[in-house]
Motif scaffolding. Structure first.
Motif, mmCIF file in Angstrom:
data_model
loop_
_atom_site.group_PDB
_atom_site.id
_atom_site.type_symbol
_atom_site.label_atom_id
_atom_site.label_comp_id
_atom_site.label_asym_id
_atom_site.label_seq_id
_atom_site.Cartn_x
_atom_site.Cartn_y
_atom_site.Cartn_z
ATOM 1 N N ILE A 185 -35.651 -24.248 -19.783
ATOM 2 C CA ILE A 185 -36.539 -23.179 -20.241
ATOM 3 C C ILE A 185 -37.473 -23.788 -21.287
ATOM 4 C CG2 ILE A 185 -36.693 -20.845 -21.186
ATOM 5 C CD1 ILE A 185 -33.676 -20.566 -20.539
ATOM 6 N N THR A 186 -38.768 -23.682 -21.085
ATOM 7 C CA THR A 186 -39.740 -24.290 -21.988
ATOM 8 C C THR A 186 -40.516 -23.215 -22.746
ATOM 9 O OG1 THR A 186 -41.478 -24.353 -20.305
ATOM 10 C CG2 THR A 186 -40.009 -26.262 -20.433
ATOM 11 N N SER A 187 -41.066 -23.609 -23.903
ATOM 12 C CA SER A 187 -41.888 -22.703 -24.700
ATOM 13 C C SER A 187 -42.652 -23.516 -25.733
ATOM 14 C CB SER A 187 -41.021 -21.649 -25.388
ATOM 15 O OG SER A 187 -41.816 -20.778 -26.178
ATOM 16 N N THR A 188 -43.650 -22.876 -26.356
ATOM 17 C CA THR A 188 -44.364 -23.489 -27.475
ATOM 18 C C THR A 188 -43.753 -23.065 -28.806
ATOM 19 O OG1 THR A 188 -45.911 -21.633 -27.520
ATOM 20 C CG2 THR A 188 -46.530 -23.544 -26.204
ATOM 21 N N ASN A 189 -42.800 -22.152 -28.768
ATOM 22 C CA ASN A 189 -42.222 -21.581 -29.984
ATOM 23 C C ASN A 189 -40.708 -21.748 -29.977
ATOM 24 O OD1 ASN A 189 -41.217 -19.784 -32.012
ATOM 25 N ND2 ASN A 189 -43.182 -18.716 -31.978
ATOM 26 N N LYS A 190 -40.182 -22.435 -30.976
ATOM 27 C CA LYS A 190 -38.746 -22.701 -31.047
ATOM 28 C C LYS A 190 -37.946 -21.424 -31.302
ATOM 29 C CE LYS A 190 -35.698 -26.220 -33.021
ATOM 30 N NZ LYS A 190 -35.621 -27.338 -34.000
ATOM 31 N N LYS A 191 -38.493 -20.520 -32.123
ATOM 32 C CA LYS A 191 -37.775 -19.283 -32.429
ATOM 33 C C LYS A 191 -37.613 -18.414 -31.188
ATOM 34 C CE LYS A 191 -39.161 -19.040 -37.289
ATOM 35 N NZ LYS A 191 -39.875 -18.246 -38.330
ATOM 36 N N VAL A 192 -38.632 -18.398 -30.335
ATOM 37 C CA VAL A 192 -38.544 -17.650 -29.083
ATOM 38 C C VAL A 192 -37.391 -18.162 -28.243
ATOM 39 C CG1 VAL A 192 -39.718 -17.188 -26.886
ATOM 40 C CG2 VAL A 192 -40.975 -16.993 -29.039
ATOM 41 N N LEU A 193 -37.229 -19.480 -28.176
ATOM 42 C CA LEU A 193 -36.151 -20.066 -27.378
ATOM 43 C C LEU A 193 -34.786 -19.728 -27.953
ATOM 44 C CD1 LEU A 193 -37.509 -23.598 -26.383
ATOM 45 C CD2 LEU A 193 -37.414 -21.525 -25.014
ATOM 46 N N HIS A 194 -34.643 -19.727 -29.264
ATOM 47 C CA HIS A 194 -33.353 -19.386 -29.869
ATOM 48 C C HIS A 194 -32.980 -17.937 -29.578
ATOM 49 C CE1 HIS A 194 -32.031 -22.948 -32.023
ATOM 50 N NE2 HIS A 194 -33.284 -23.179 -32.391
ATOM 51 N N ARG A 195 -33.952 -17.024 -29.671
ATOM 52 C CA ARG A 195 -33.672 -15.619 -29.349
ATOM 53 C C ARG A 195 -33.337 -15.459 -27.874
ATOM 54 N NH1 ARG A 195 -38.156 -14.554 -32.909
ATOM 55 N NH2 ARG A 195 -39.526 -14.374 -31.085
ATOM 56 N N LEU A 196 -34.094 -16.166 -27.024
ATOM 57 C CA LEU A 196 -33.848 -16.084 -25.589
ATOM 58 C C LEU A 196 -32.489 -16.664 -25.222
ATOM 59 C CD1 LEU A 196 -34.854 -15.353 -22.779
ATOM 60 C CD2 LEU A 196 -36.047 -17.553 -22.696
ATOM 61 N N LEU A 197 -32.086 -17.709 -25.910
ATOM 62 C CA LEU A 197 -30.783 -18.326 -25.656
ATOM 63 C C LEU A 197 -29.655 -17.325 -25.881
ATOM 64 C CD1 LEU A 197 -29.203 -20.877 -24.965
ATOM 65 C CD2 LEU A 197 -29.309 -21.522 -27.369
ATOM 66 N N THR A 198 -29.754 -16.532 -26.943
ATOM 67 C CA THR A 198 -28.753 -15.501 -27.204
ATOM 68 C C THR A 198 -28.737 -14.459 -26.093
ATOM 69 O OG1 THR A 198 -29.016 -15.797 -29.591
ATOM 70 C CG2 THR A 198 -27.992 -13.748 -28.846
ATOM 71 N N ALA A 199 -29.927 -14.043 -25.645
ATOM 72 C CA ALA A 199 -30.020 -13.047 -24.576
ATOM 73 C C ALA A 199 -29.447 -13.581 -23.260
ATOM 74 C CB ALA A 199 -31.478 -12.627 -24.391
ATOM 75 N N VAL A 200 -29.689 -14.864 -22.980
ATOM 76 C CA VAL A 200 -29.165 -15.473 -21.750
ATOM 77 C C VAL A 200 -27.641 -15.511 -21.782
ATOM 78 C CG1 VAL A 200 -28.995 -17.647 -20.463
ATOM 79 C CG2 VAL A 200 -31.230 -16.808 -21.198
ATOM 80 N N ARG A 201 -27.078 -15.853 -22.922
ATOM 81 C CA ARG A 201 -25.609 -15.896 -23.040
ATOM 82 C C ARG A 201 -25.007 -14.504 -22.831
ATOM 83 N NH1 ARG A 201 -24.014 -18.943 -28.423
ATOM 84 N NH2 ARG A 201 -21.961 -18.733 -27.464
ATOM 85 N N ILE A 202 -25.674 -13.469 -23.339
ATOM 86 C CA ILE A 202 -25.184 -12.101 -23.140
ATOM 87 C C ILE A 202 -25.273 -11.710 -21.665
ATOM 88 C CG2 ILE A 202 -25.647 -9.672 -23.653
ATOM 89 C CD1 ILE A 202 -26.584 -10.584 -26.438
ATOM 90 N N ALA A 203 -26.401 -12.066 -21.016
ATOM 91 C CA ALA A 203 -26.581 -11.741 -19.594
ATOM 92 C C ALA A 203 -25.533 -12.446 -18.735
ATOM 93 C CB ALA A 203 -27.991 -12.128 -19.151
#
Length: 388
Positions: free
Chosen positions: A237-255
């Motif tokens: 998963i790529t992005s220009t924003n590190k904070k976006v990836l950290h938030r998304l990582l939490t959401a992926v683990r929940i999913a």
């Protein structure tokens, strides 16, 4: 990196019915057999079925009918204990489960019916175990994400993916698209003695594995300013924003948790390689056997070493007048595609080409294949002749 909003997730605007009747359509049964027998025409079981194909098609039709309608005991019943074989792949030891020719035919029929349904919902960024979506497509997608300005990326994979998939959850997810309990029963019965884990080696298993991760793909693709490439259970998963990836990582683990799955503990959020005045900073994307740098794509080091060492062994065998091992010949030829599609051709010229003639190795493989077709029971071993 694209900053426009992502499209909404693929909606479940249609549910399919009467799929169990399609499974009894002779056209579908014959098409499934055609897919199954491809490159297997010399096998004993395939030859026997081809001799009486019309009768075998009728038997398969009755088998499916008995499974869902008349007499389940007279229909398809999976073996309680399957034959297995150990497969060594990329340093991993896997247990592949085997099925006889009629059972494989049964799997192909089910996949033939539900393949359009799965492909309709499956993300275009999901590659691997899907026709026409191999590693080279994934390679192009990652190179595109890098060219669009990706700065950070998540690398992770699902822990013991196949072993932890629960068939009840697979059926629950399939009900989102399939309103046909009889067809779902045909799938459920395959894993009658396997409530947890879908068996590696069965033709239908990769399709179900890809399907169960569709909600995770949807979650990632709905997140703005991100890009996704998934190779079966491996995620980039790529992005220009590190904070976006950290938030998304939490959401992926929940999913994943809702599917009774979880990420392996070694997932990371990484700064993608870039060049500064003091040298390179960050790391390349190591994925599907490739290393994706900002300005080039090369072969993973372990694959490169395997190719050069095998070439050296074949060169020594030639110098000593010994024969080649078929396993080494096949292995080296299969690795040539890595050099063709990456920025590693100079390495091929320096370490592979001076040692072996790839054209001659291909002719050796062709000769071995012709001999194997004449005698299907022939085991692959040493090549009896001396090296050319």
């Amino acid at each position: 990196m694209r900053k426009d909003k992502k499209p909404p997730a693929r909606m479940n605007d249609k549910r399919y019915k009467y799929l169990w009747k399609k499974c009894q359509d002779e056209k579908i049964i014959r098409q499934a057999w055609k897919n199954l027998r491809r490159n297997k025409t010399q096998r004993k079981g395939v030859i026997e079925i081809d001799k009486n194909l019309d009768e075998e098609v009728k038997k398969m039709k009755r088998l499916i009918a008995n499974t869902v309608e008349e007499s389940p005991e007279a229909g398809y019943n999976p073996p309680k204990v399957r034959k297995t074989k150990i497969v060594h792949e990329k340093g991993k030891k896997r247990t592949a489960h085997l099925a006889d020719i009629h059972e494989q035919w049964y799997f192909h029929i089910l996949v033939e019916v539900m393949q359009p349904i799965i492909l309709r919902r499956l993300s275009k960024n999901a590659v691997g175990c899907v026709p026409g979506r191999g590693a080279h497509l994934g390679k192009r997608k990652i190179e595109k994400l890098i060219s669009e300005g990706a700065r950070y990326y998540i690398k992770g994979d699902v822990r013991h993916f196949y072993d932890n998939i629960r068939i009840d959850i697979v059926i629950k997810e399939l009900r989102r698209d399939i309103a046909d309990e009889r067809f779902l029963y045909l799938i459920r019965k395959i894993y009658r003695y396997q409530p947890k884990g879908i068996l590696i080696g069965l033709y239908i298993s990769p399709w179900l594995a890809n399907y169960i991760l569709i909600p995770v793909d949807d979650l990632i693709e709905r997140t703005d300013n991100t890009g996704l490439v998934r190779y079966v259970d491996d995620l980039i998963i790529t992005s220009t924003n590190k904070k976006v990836l950290h938030r998304l990582l939490t959401a992926v683990r929940i999913a994943l948790g809702k599917l009774r799955l979880k990420l392996k503990h070694n997932y990371q959020v990484i700064r993608l390689d870039y060049e500064t005045k003091n040298g390179r900073i960050g790391r390349p994307i190591d994925f599907m056997g490739f290393e994706f740098w900002r300005d080039r794509t090369v072969i993973r080091k372990c694959i490169l070493l395997a190719a050069t060492r095998t070439a050296k062994k074949l060169w020594r065998a030639k110098q000593e007048g010994r024969g080649y091992y078929a396993r080494q010949v096949r292995g080296l030829v299969s690795l040539m595609g890595w050099f063709q599609w990456t920025n590693s051709y100079d390495c091929y010229l320096a370490y592979i080409k001076p040692c072996v003639d790839i054209g001659k190795l291909k002719r050796i493989i062709s000769k071995l294949d012709k001999e194997a077709k004449k005698n299907d029971g022939m085991e692959e071993g040493d090549l009896r002749g001396t090296a050319a």
